[in-house]
Motif scaffolding. Sequence first.
Motif, PDB file in Angstrom:
ATOM      1  N   MET A 117      31.824 -10.112 -28.437  1.00 36.81           N
ATOM      2  CA  MET A 117      30.909  -9.973 -27.300  1.00 36.81           C
ATOM      3  C   MET A 117      29.952  -8.787 -27.462  1.00 36.81           C
ATOM      4  O   MET A 117      28.814  -8.861 -27.011  1.00 36.81           O
ATOM      5  N   THR A 118      30.390  -7.727 -28.107  1.00 32.88           N
ATOM      6  CA  THR A 118      29.485  -6.601 -28.350  1.00 32.88           C
ATOM      7  C   THR A 118      28.341  -7.028 -29.263  1.00 32.88           C
ATOM      8  O   THR A 118      27.182  -6.682 -29.028  1.00 32.88           O
ATOM      9  N   THR A 119      28.672  -7.810 -30.270  1.00 31.17           N
ATOM     10  CA  THR A 119      27.655  -8.297 -31.193  1.00 31.17           C
ATOM     11  C   THR A 119      26.709  -9.263 -30.494  1.00 31.17           C
ATOM     12  O   THR A 119      25.492  -9.217 -30.700  1.00 31.17           O
ATOM     13  N   VAL A 120      27.263 -10.131 -29.655  1.00 29.90           N
ATOM     14  CA  VAL A 120      26.429 -11.078 -28.897  1.00 29.90           C
ATOM     15  C   VAL A 120      25.473 -10.318 -27.983  1.00 29.90           C
ATOM     16  O   VAL A 120      24.287 -10.633 -27.909  1.00 29.90           O
ATOM     17  N   ALA A 121      25.986  -9.313 -27.293  1.00 28.55           N
ATOM     18  CA  ALA A 121      25.131  -8.524 -26.399  1.00 28.55           C
ATOM     19  C   ALA A 121      24.017  -7.837 -27.177  1.00 28.55           C
ATOM     20  O   ALA A 121      22.854  -7.840 -26.746  1.00 28.55           O
ATOM     21  N   ALA A 122      24.360  -7.267 -28.338  1.00 26.15           N
ATOM     22  CA  ALA A 122      23.350  -6.592 -29.158  1.00 26.15           C
ATOM     23  C   ALA A 122      22.314  -7.579 -29.685  1.00 26.15           C
ATOM     24  O   ALA A 122      21.144  -7.236 -29.848  1.00 26.15           O
ATOM     25  N   ALA A 163      17.191  -1.449 -27.814  1.00 27.99           N
ATOM     26  CA  ALA A 163      18.219  -2.460 -28.062  1.00 27.99           C
ATOM     27  C   ALA A 163      18.135  -2.993 -29.490  1.00 27.99           C
ATOM     28  O   ALA A 163      19.154  -3.226 -30.142  1.00 27.99           O
ATOM     29  N   ASP A 169      20.971  -2.687 -32.379  1.00 25.34           N
ATOM     30  CA  ASP A 169      21.462  -3.872 -33.080  1.00 25.34           C
ATOM     31  C   ASP A 169      21.368  -3.671 -34.592  1.00 25.34           C
ATOM     32  O   ASP A 169      22.320  -3.970 -35.331  1.00 25.34           O
ATOM     33  N   ILE A 214      21.382 -10.474 -28.118  1.00 28.93           N
ATOM     34  CA  ILE A 214      20.638 -11.079 -27.018  1.00 28.93           C
ATOM     35  C   ILE A 214      19.748 -10.072 -26.271  1.00 28.93           C
ATOM     36  O   ILE A 214      18.653 -10.408 -25.825  1.00 28.93           O
ATOM     37  N   LEU A 215      20.211  -8.849 -26.144  1.00 24.68           N
ATOM     38  CA  LEU A 215      19.524  -7.871 -25.285  1.00 24.68           C
ATOM     39  C   LEU A 215      18.055  -7.617 -25.641  1.00 24.68           C
ATOM     40  O   LEU A 215      17.221  -7.558 -24.728  1.00 24.68           O
ATOM     41  N   ALA A 262      29.998 -17.083 -26.460  1.00 20.97           N
ATOM     42  CA  ALA A 262      31.243 -16.574 -25.874  1.00 20.97           C
ATOM     43  C   ALA A 262      32.286 -17.688 -25.770  1.00 20.97           C
ATOM     44  O   ALA A 262      33.467 -17.471 -26.047  1.00 20.97           O
ATOM     45  N   ALA A 307      24.147 -16.998 -24.991  1.00 28.18           N
ATOM     46  CA  ALA A 307      25.244 -16.033 -24.906  1.00 28.18           C
ATOM     47  C   ALA A 307      26.522 -16.700 -24.398  1.00 28.18           C
ATOM     48  O   ALA A 307      27.614 -16.455 -24.928  1.00 28.18           O
TER      49      ALA A 307
END
Length: 98
Positions: free
Chosen positions: A38-43, A77, A81, A45-46, A26, A22
């Motif tokens: 960052m929203t896509t990265v969070a979705a 999650a 995604d 990785i979560l 970023a 992540a």
Amino acid sequence: MAELIRSGQVADLVLLCLALEAAGLAAWRWRTGRGLGMTTVAALILPGVMLALALRAALTDAWWGWVGLALAGALIAHVADLHQRLRALPGASAQPRD
């Protein structure tokens, strides 16, 4: 190696790798202006984070409810995604044909 798994530290290693991934994504976005938001990265990785937490709980004989909650979190999650990705497909807003 067996102790790494029995102690749940293998899950900590997975969590560290996910955090590094992540951070790398970023940093790439910040440095180049390209790449995933960052929203896509969070979705992205979560779900992995939640699965690693479920693994850690299971390996350390935590209360079974923590395992179930972490797995449920991973499912939620993952579905979020998928929803985000499907909405981003070309023509996703078009009405279905009968």
